[in-house]
Design a protein around this motif. Structure first.
Motif, short mmCIF file in Angstrom:
data_model
loop_
_atom_site.label_atom_id
_atom_site.label_comp_id
_atom_site.label_asym_id
_atom_site.label_seq_id
_atom_site.Cartn_x
_atom_site.Cartn_y
_atom_site.Cartn_z
N GLY C 56 6.26 -2.74 -25.44
CA GLY C 56 5.14 -2.07 -24.53
C GLY C 56 3.98 -2.91 -24.55
N PHE C 57 2.80 -2.45 -24.09
CA PHE C 57 1.60 -3.18 -23.70
C PHE C 57 0.71 -2.98 -25.11
CE2 PHE C 57 -1.56 -4.76 -21.63
CZ PHE C 57 -2.86 -4.16 -21.87
N HIS C 58 0.01 -4.28 -25.25
CA HIS C 58 -0.96 -4.39 -26.61
C HIS C 58 -2.30 -4.67 -25.99
CE1 HIS C 58 2.87 -4.88 -28.52
NE2 HIS C 58 2.43 -4.36 -29.41
N ASP C 59 -3.40 -4.21 -26.49
CA ASP C 59 -4.57 -4.65 -25.79
C ASP C 59 -4.98 -6.01 -26.48
OD1 ASP C 59 -4.86 -1.21 -26.60
OD2 ASP C 59 -6.02 -2.01 -24.61
N PHE C 60 -4.57 -6.23 -27.87
CA PHE C 60 -4.94 -7.54 -28.20
C PHE C 60 -3.83 -8.09 -29.24
CE2 PHE C 60 -9.08 -6.23 -27.41
CZ PHE C 60 -9.48 -4.84 -28.01
N HIS C 61 -3.86 -9.19 -29.11
CA HIS C 61 -2.67 -9.96 -29.70
C HIS C 61 -3.50 -10.99 -30.84
CE1 HIS C 61 0.86 -9.28 -27.13
NE2 HIS C 61 -0.15 -9.06 -26.45
N TRP C 82 -6.91 -15.32 -31.33
CA TRP C 82 -6.62 -14.03 -30.63
C TRP C 82 -5.89 -14.70 -29.54
CZ3 TRP C 82 -9.46 -14.32 -25.46
CH2 TRP C 82 -9.29 -13.19 -24.74
N ASP C 83 -4.88 -14.09 -29.02
CA ASP C 83 -3.88 -14.80 -28.13
C ASP C 83 -3.76 -16.14 -28.42
OD1 ASP C 83 -3.67 -14.97 -24.23
OD2 ASP C 83 -2.21 -14.44 -26.03
N GLN C 111 -14.37 -7.37 -26.03
CA GLN C 111 -13.70 -6.98 -24.82
C GLN C 111 -13.75 -5.82 -24.44
OE1 GLN C 111 -9.78 -9.36 -24.83
NE2 GLN C 111 -10.43 -9.86 -26.82
N ALA C 112 -13.99 -4.76 -25.43
CA ALA C 112 -13.61 -3.37 -25.06
C ALA C 112 -15.00 -2.80 -24.12
CB ALA C 112 -13.43 -2.66 -26.11
#
Lengths: 88, 378, 301
Positions: C56-61, C82-83, C111-112
């Motif tokens: 699924g979707f993650h806010d941060f990698h 981060w990414d 980012q938030a």
């Protein structure tokens, strides 16, 4: 006899200030510049005044805040420097 | 074209298609779009196409955050122009806004959801010194102080070394032409000034004619080498072209203007890659008839370079690049204006992530540091 | 409900290697690391957090890993990704876990912007939240840890996440970061306190993390209502004293502690002003921890 006509000030274009008042202190935000300032009572009162009336001069402000005209004049000049008011 | 970034391109071309993206796809697309500086644009497109409410909440939040950054930067550019109008009030001759500054000031099609950094100004070469002097009086300070750098810029480049405002920390580039004197391709700046139109909201400034906006965008993209912005710049160009295409005789006029300015070659590439990657509705004949278009061989070579280069934004997009890998990975982060040293006292920022980027993206007014304890007023 | 603590060490390390999904308040991270000390730190500190199956979707990698190069054996270093990007310079490998925590903070703080983000601790008692903006050296972390161990619900120790629609606070309940003497003070304060690895020789001293209480973790998802903003100041020998702070002053100070105040423009101003409006604002001087805790209890009584 020549009398000194005080400068009339109105809200500066783009300033669109928003403020909050706690006791006798104000914090105010300038929309375009995105600046925030803490202002003392006369400066804040000047903005409150301008929200209802189109323009203000130092005599009006001195009367409204029970301060000297010189102090009122300095306050308005300082507000102009911050970009909140401009000469009419 | 790799399949890895086709979802991102699809979202840019057909925003409605975003409603069909599953969570795993979003996990990829949000990162790709962020790296390419296009997440805000996806947000704007989602809003415009009415599909916002159909996006997963978490995804929309990220778009919303980026839109907030974009909005703030647009406001900052406008405030900057108010200050610059004052600084340059006494300067003779026109001052033309280029690229992002023009988009922001005039709310042009590329502006929606876009991040802005530097301000680009174009003045006639004869006015360059006077403009620089006026800016310095206004608090703008030049960089690249070595005599060699100064000579290099003034002799060969189409712009002065970047100037930074002492207090507000905004960065400004002063141009006198679209292309460096040293470039093989020569283009005259005079027609651009002649066709520029003053802005109602900022009378001191003008923006290039719509056709010249397209030509400048294409020229900048294919000459500047800022590949991390490559896809974003292509999206700008696509937005300009789509808006222009509705007008009568648009393509004929664009071709004629390109020939007049000797910018047929970059236009060719711009139209080619816009139509290939973003399906911009460019008539085939227009691409064929671009003056100065390169040979088929050269074109194929360029395809091999440009298309992968556009995908440099994110590792999941990249194919084997062989030689282009050196281009930076990272679209500058424009949202870092915060007291991180308070949060992370143990960490040292890399120069590009901390100091310079903080300068570049800083909002106008400078006193965004709300330490304006002006209790002394009154 | 399955928690992260129920995973075996091997299983946990394997998942972290491939990418471990971790839900933290309203955010979902995908964390990756091949470093055992990071795996063990996470497994210990987040043991009470619910197991997330991934996908699924993650806010941060986010990833913490070794930095290649000749240093690898001489003086091994680690960095945070981060990414695909490394926002920071590398640190000694002994600080790998701390680096992960700091990096996770950075992800949110940078980012938030759907929220107003404050550099402040926030805890709750009697359904009232107390926000503690964090001046360095003010003793905020010690107070935060002690309050939590005394039964207060921890919402966050560093990042106060304020909802832009109703001004409520989203809990994160992540480990509390402590430095130097604070670590010993808290160990002495409560012997049940569970600490992660201590990283020495950071150029600011010794750093360690304190596991959040089970009650705090259980409260994730239940938003808090702010009632007080307290600016703490620890000073050796000082009398315990809570005094009202003028709101205009409190506002300016709070805005300076908001990561995205400027970025949010007019909205930032309004959100901060609303917060100051609805809260009582205080200066708090103290030196003795027990007395400090009593003052706080009285505040929310």
């Amino acid at each position: 006899m020549h009398s000194r006509t005080p400068i009339r000030w109105s809200l500066a274009v783009g300033a669109d200030p928003e403020w909050r008042r706690w006791d006798d202190e104000f914090v105010v935000h300038h929309a375009l510049a995105n600046d925030t300032h803490r202002l003392s009572a006369p400066a804040g009162r000047a903005l409150e005044y301008l929200a209802t009336v189109g323009s203000i001069d130092s005599l009006d402000l001195a009367h409204a805040c029970a301060i000297g005209e010189d102090q009122a004049s300095e306050t308005l000049t300082a507000l102009a420097e911050l970009g909140f008011v401009e000469q009419c | 074209m790799t399949p890895n970034w086709d979802r991102l391109l699809l979202a840019l071309r057909e925003p409605q298609a975003m409603t069909g993206f599953d969570a795993a796809t979003w996990d990829l697309v949000v990162r790709q779009a962020t790296a390419a500086g296009l997440l805000g644009r996806l947000g704007a497109l989602a809003g415009r196409s009415g599909v916002r409410s159909q996006l997963p909440t978490a995804v929309w939040r990220h778009m919303q955050a980026m839109l907030a950054v974009a909005e703030q930067q647009q406001r900052a550019v406008q405030w900057e122009l108010v200050q610059l109008a004052r600084d340059l009030a006494d300067l003779d001759g026109p001052v033309v806004l280029l690229k992002g500054a023009a988009y922001a000031a005039a709310s042009l099609p590329p502006a929606a959801g876009r991040l802005f950094s530097d301000i680009d100004l174009l003045v006639p070469r004869a006015q360059l010194d006077a403009a620089e002097a006026a800016l310095m009086l206004g608090g703008w300070v030049g960089s690249h102080h070595s005599a060699y750098d100064q000579r290099y810029y003034r002799r060969w480049m189409h712009e002065l070394p970047p100037m930074t405002h002492i207090r507000r920390r905004t960065v400004l580039d002063l141009h006198h032409n679209l292309l460096p004197t040293s470039a093989r391709l020569k283009t005259p700046p005079e027609p651009i000034f002649a066709a520029a139109k003053p802005l109602a909201q900022f009378p001191r400034f003008s923006i290039p004619d719509a056709l010249d906006q397209v030509l400048h965008s294409a020229t900048h993209l294919f000459h500047e080498g800022e590949w991390e912005h490559g896809l974003r710049d292509l999206v700008d160009l696509d937005a300009l072209l789509r808006a222009g295409a509705v007008e009568a005789d648009y393509w004929d006029r664009l071709l004629a203007r390109a020939e007049q300015l000797n910018l047929g070659k970059p236009l060719f590439y711009g139209l080619r890659y816009c139509s290939q990657l973003l399906e911009t509705p460019v008539p085939e004949a227009v691409i064929v008839y671009c003056s100065g278009r390169p040979s088929a061989v050269a074109t194929r070579l360029m395809d091999g370079l440009f298309v992968p280069a556009f995908a440099t934004a994110h590792p999941t997009c990249r194919v084997r690049l062989s030689g282009i890998a050196a281009f930076g990975l990272y679209v500058r982060s424009h949202w870092l204006r915060m007291p991180l040293r308070l949060l992370l006292p143990h960490l040292t920022y890399k120069a590009w992530a901390g100091a310079t980027e903080g300068l570049r993206e800083s909002s106008a007014g400078g006193n965004n540091r709300r330490q304006g304890s002006r209790a002394s007023i009154g | 409900m399955l928690t992260l603590g129920s995973l075996s060490t091997t299983d946990f390390r394997k998942r972290l290697l491939a990418g471990l999904s971790l839900r933290v308040g309203p955010f979902r991270y995908q964390l990756r690391s091949d470093l055992p000390r990071v795996a063990d730190g996470l497994a210990k500190m987040y043991a009470d957090f619910p197991f997330d199956g991934g996908g699924g979707f993650h806010d941060f990698h986010a990833r913490v890993g070794s930095v290649a190069g000749f240093r690898r054996w001489l003086r091994p270093q680690v960095n945070f990704w981060w990414d695909a990007h490394q926002p920071f310079k590398p640190l000694p490998a002994s600080q790998a876990y701390a680096l992960l925590e700091w990096g996770m903070n950075w992800c949110i703080a940078s980012q938030a912007h759907h929220y107003l983000l404050l550099h402040a601790a926030v805890l709750e008692c009697n359904d009232r939240c107390v926000i503690l903006p964090g001046d360095p050296g003010a003793g905020k972390s010690t107070l935060t840890a002690a309050l939590m161990l005394s039964g207060w619900r921890l919402l966050s120790d560093e990042l106060t996440v304020v909802d832009r629609d109703d001004g409520s606070i989203e809990p994160l309940a992540r480990p509390v970061s402590l430095k130097n003497e604070s670590i010993d003070v808290i160990r002495a304060f409560d012997s049940r306190a569970v600490f992660g690895e201590t990283a020495r020789d950071t150029h600011k001293g010794t750093v360690s993390h304190l596991k959040p209480t089970q009650e705090s973790v259980a409260g994730v998802g239940k938003r808090g209502q702010p009632a007080h903003i307290v600016f703490p100041r620890w000073q050796r020998g000082a009398e315990t004293k809570l005094s009202a702070r003028p709101k205009a002053d409190a506002f300016m100070h709070l805005a300076n502690h908001a990561f995205n105040y400027s970025l949010l423009g007019r909205l930032g101003f309004e959100l901060c002003a609303n917060l100051v409006d609805r809260c009582d604002c205080w200066d708090f001087n103290y030196s003795r921890l027990e007395e400090a805790l009593r003052s706080f209890e009285q505040l929310v009584a």
